[in-house]
Design an enzyme around this catalytic site. Structure first.
Site, short mmCIF file in Angstrom:
data_model
loop_
_atom_site.label_atom_id
_atom_site.label_comp_id
_atom_site.label_asym_id
_atom_site.label_seq_id
_atom_site.Cartn_x
_atom_site.Cartn_y
_atom_site.Cartn_z
N GLY A 201 0.82 -1.21 0.00
CA GLY A 201 0.00 0.00 0.00
C GLY A 201 0.85 1.25 0.00
O GLY A 201 2.05 1.20 -0.25
N ASN A 202 0.23 2.38 0.26
CA ASN A 202 0.96 3.65 0.31
C ASN A 202 0.32 4.57 1.36
O ASN A 202 -0.68 4.22 1.96
CB ASN A 202 0.98 4.30 -1.07
CG ASN A 202 -0.43 4.56 -1.58
OD1 ASN A 202 -1.14 5.38 -1.04
ND2 ASN A 202 -0.84 3.82 -2.61
N HIS A 203 0.93 5.73 1.55
CA HIS A 203 0.53 6.61 2.65
C HIS A 203 -0.64 7.54 2.32
O HIS A 203 -0.97 8.41 3.12
CB HIS A 203 1.71 7.48 3.07
CG HIS A 203 2.79 6.72 3.77
ND1 HIS A 203 2.57 6.02 4.91
CD2 HIS A 203 4.10 6.56 3.46
CE1 HIS A 203 3.69 5.45 5.30
NE2 HIS A 203 4.64 5.75 4.43
#
Ligand code: C5P
Length: 397
Positions: A201-203
């Site tokens: 995933g990512n932020h």
């Protein structure tokens, strides 16, 4: 924007504090005008502290500045909450006998009134007639909420939630320059499953996409918000579709493409995924000290869209985002120009995410590039940046 908040003398007057908070937190300058009876329920000191402005409901002080006219002319928006039955009667009859009523008669700003009273009073023919008179004059009057009232009774008459009042009021003040435009906005970050427990995933928090959706809605657009793993509260928009992965997002966006006028790809889409997510949890004890995952590229949704728009000669404006780690503004602009060309979108919004800046924050700093060579820089709340992006969109549709 300068917002005048009128408060009249009902028990719900204390709830005006929440309205002041919501407005000041969105950056508005709030001037509170309580009636004399409102001050029986809530103190001027509280109102001054929350609004950061002086509170003086007396019509006969500062007479030299012709206070009511100055207040009325300086207002961009007027809210009266709570509004009592007596206030509705005086306003409908045009009885300007205090600072609030004088200001209301002296303003050309949009006015939103949120009544609160007992059910019998709300349903009294006198109140019904006063509400009809005011509505016919273009005053927006919210219906009270149904629920517990001051005594042991319940029914129609409660002050609507503060968020509802503020959102309805701001909508009234916003320009309707995107009226009827169908805008699809993606927000958040995709998550690509590794096994039933883990993901890539990512932020991205989705805050910028959500701000775009909220502001576009206020400006009259019919917004479809496609959210990927967003935990933020979502604004009231035309429709919301929740997705998890890039493939799910691609399917939704592709399916909607022929039904929209604008696509804003604010979501952070994972570039890679596992060819096949594992059906069972990987066990640490069986993995050893190194783990190799075989990843395959996700489709580039935006590039696919712009290619399809060209092939099928669709009339859809596209906005891409680029989160870059740049050395300086010139570097960021160079990277953004490259991305605009590569993605072939009409508008590209670039921000520098070096050192994790911007993710999850309420503020941002962006460069907005257009295909025709326009460049503008903006810094501030994600809400104000959303409005700038929508201004640029508005110029191109
Ligand atoms: O290539 P990059 O990830 O920097 O591009 C960012 C822009 O492209 C964003 O608008 C994002 O929503 C979109 N994107 C996409 N599909 C991908 C990766 C990014 O649509 N697989």
């Amino acid at each position: 924007m300068r917002v005048i908040l009128g408060i009249t003398g009902g028990i719900a007057a204390y709830k005006a504090t929440g309205i002041i908070r919501l407005l000041t937190e969105s950056g508005h300058d709030v001037k509170v005008i309580p009636t004399a009876n409102a001050l029986r329920f809530i103190g001027a000191t509280t109102l001054e502290a929350l609004s950061h402005n002086s509170v003086d409901p007396d019509l006969y002080t500062d007479v030299e500045s012709v206070k009511h006219v100055e207040l009325g002319q300086s207002a961009d928006l007027v809210i009266v909450a709570p509004a009592t039955a007596a206030f509705l009667g005086r306003f409908a009859a045009g009885i300007a006998d205090d600072l609030l009523l004088n200001t209301l008669l002296a303003t050309r700003a949009p006015i939103l009134v949120a009544p609160a009273m007992h059910t019998e009073m709300w349903q009294n023919p006198a109140t019904i007639a006063n509400v009809a008179t005011l509505r016919a004059r273009g005053i927006q009057i919210l219906d009270p909420a149904v629920g517990r009232l001051t005594g042991s009774d319940s029914g129609a008459g409660r002050l609507p939630e503060q968020e509802e009042i503020v959102s309805a009021a701001l909508k009234l003040a916003a320009p309707q320059d995107l009226a009827g435009q169908r805008i699809l906005i993606t927000a958040g970050g995709t998550q690509e499953p590794i096994d039933p427990v883990r993901f890539l995933g990512n932020h991205s928090s989705g805050k910028q996409g959500i701000a775009l959706a909220e502001e576009a809605g206020k400006r009259g657009a019919l917004v479809t918000l496609v959210t990927a793993n967003v935990t933020e509260t979502l604004p009231p928009v035309h429709s919301v579709v929740k997705v998890g992965t890039a493939a799910e997002m691609e399917a939704v966006v592709n399916q909607q493409l022929t039904q929209v006028d604008v696509v804003i790809m604010a979501a952070a889409v994972a570039d890679f995924r596992l060819a096949q997510a594992l059906p069972n949890k990987m066990k640490r004890s069986e993995l050893g000290d190194e783990l190799t995952l075989n990843l395959i590229a996700n489709p580039d949704i935006l590039r696919g869209l712009t290619a399809r728009i060209k092939d099928e000669a669709l009339k859809v404006l596209t906005v891409g985002f680029a989160a870059e780690t740049a050395a300086n503004t010139n570097d960021l602009q160079r990277l953004a120009e490259h991305k605009l060309e590569k993605k072939n979108c009409d508008i590209l919004v670039a921000n520098d995410v070096s050192a994790g800046a911007i993710f999850g924050s309420d503020d941002s700093s962006v460069l907005v590039l257009t295909k025709s060579g326009g460049v503008s820089a903006r810094e501030g709340s994600k809400r104000s940046i959303a409005n700038h992006i929508l201004d640029v969109v508005g110029q191109q549709i």
